[in-house]
Design an enzyme around this catalytic site. Structure first.
Site, PDB file in Angstrom:
ATOM      1  N   CYS A   4       0.874  -1.168   0.000  1.00  0.00           N
ATOM      2  CA  CYS A   4       0.000   0.000   0.000  1.00  0.00           C
ATOM      3  C   CYS A   4       0.910   1.216   0.000  1.00  0.00           C
ATOM      4  O   CYS A   4       2.130   1.072  -0.090  1.00  0.00           O
ATOM      5  CB  CYS A   4      -0.978  -0.017   1.175  1.00  0.00           C
ATOM      6  SG  CYS A   4      -0.263   0.324   2.794  1.00  0.00           S
ATOM      7  N   HIS A  37      14.407 -14.369  12.604  1.00  0.00           N
ATOM      8  CA  HIS A  37      14.190 -14.311  14.054  1.00  0.00           C
ATOM      9  C   HIS A  37      12.731 -14.380  14.467  1.00  0.00           C
ATOM     10  O   HIS A  37      12.431 -14.819  15.582  1.00  0.00           O
ATOM     11  CB  HIS A  37      14.801 -13.027  14.622  1.00  0.00           C
ATOM     12  CG  HIS A  37      16.283 -12.999  14.515  1.00  0.00           C
ATOM     13  ND1 HIS A  37      17.025 -11.988  15.068  1.00  0.00           N
ATOM     14  CD2 HIS A  37      17.168 -13.839  13.929  1.00  0.00           C
ATOM     15  CE1 HIS A  37      18.315 -12.203  14.834  1.00  0.00           C
ATOM     16  NE2 HIS A  37      18.415 -13.321  14.126  1.00  0.00           N
TER      17      HIS A  37
END
Length: 90
Positions: A4, A37
């Protein structure tokens, strides 16, 4: 990948779906670190923030990254999954 203008709305919308871990990434470090992670599974970018070349690089980085699987990262994901189970929308 969700896109967006800023990436913010895309990330907010994506994270409403169960099991989605979306984040805005406008640099390659975040694009791979989010996967490694945090097991990020949706990349969100802002079309008004990054150009086409960087967007392509971010997508490549995201797609080639792999979850590290380290104990601390697995524990983090378990906490997130517990929060998801306890949260009810509506």
């Amino acid at each position: 990948m969700f896109v967006c203008g800023s990436g913010v709305g895309a990330a907010v919308a994506a994270n409403k779906a169960a099991g989605i871990r979306a984040a805005i990434c406008h640099d390659t470090y975040s694009a791979h670190q989010g996967v490694e992670h945090d097991d990020m599974n949706v990349l969100c970018i802002g079309s008004e923030v990054v150009g086409a070349e960087l967007a392509a690089e971010l997508a490549r980085t995201f797609l080639t990254a792999r979850f590290d699987g380290g104990e601390r990262y697995v524990r983090r994901l378990e906490k997130i999954e517990e929060m998801e189970r306890e949260t009810t929308y509506g």
